[in-house]
Write a protein that holds these residues in place. Structure first.
Motif: not given
Length: 164
Positions: A13-14, A16-17, A19, A57-59, A79
């Motif tokens: 998991y990253t 936000a925005r 990736e 999103s975020s992966y 994250s």
């Protein structure tokens, strides 16, 4: 304690925005990383542009051993590791292949005859119509409200259910 040296696909998991940047950083470390992207139109006040955006999103997906996975937590923008039943979640290769196949099919058939689309810019902004024919860079749309057929650039239209 037995060390697990088999490589598996895991999910990170990253922020936000972040990736694309996280993928670049992980690639630079020599770890296999995959970020599924899809093309979608983005509308600005003066133009429409096709951009590549993450499918999830975020992966990001990484293929590595368990010890390397834990080291990836130090990468700026990562994250956390996604867990399932108290262990890092493992994604099977056939699931990765299914996502890749889906993306290939989606890029080969962006619009089909009969699809409901909306014009994203210009004098007919927000007017919807049905696709009559798709050419290389243009589509013929039937606009029911006007009873007319118009020719519009592909990057200036989007499926009604894809607009965000």
């Amino acid at each position: 304690m037995m060390l697990n040296n088999t490589t598996n696909w895991y999910v990170l998991y990253t922020a936000a925005r972040a990736e694309k940047q996280v993928k670049e950083r992980i690639d630079a470390l020599g770890v296999e990383c995959w970020l599924p992207l899809h093309r979608t139109p983005r509308v600005w006040s003066d133009r429409v542009k096709m951009v590549d955006v993450p499918l999830f999103s975020s992966y990001v997906f990484v293929k590595c051993t368990d010890p390397v996975l834990r080291d990836l937590l130090r990468v700026y923008g990562v994250s956390r590791i996604i867990y399932y039943n108290g262990k890092p979640a493992i994604v099977r290769q056939k699931e990765i292949d299914a996502i890749k196949e889906f993306l290939e099919i989606a890029t080969e058939h962006p619009l089909c005859t009969g699809d409901e689309v909306e014009i994203l810019c210009g004098a007919m902004k927000h007017v919807s119509g049905k696709v009559k024919k798709v050419k290389k860079n243009h589509a013929l749309l039937f606009l029911e409200q006007l009873g007319a057929t118009v020719c519009v650039k592909l990057e200036e239209i989007a499926r009604v259910n894809r607009i965000k």
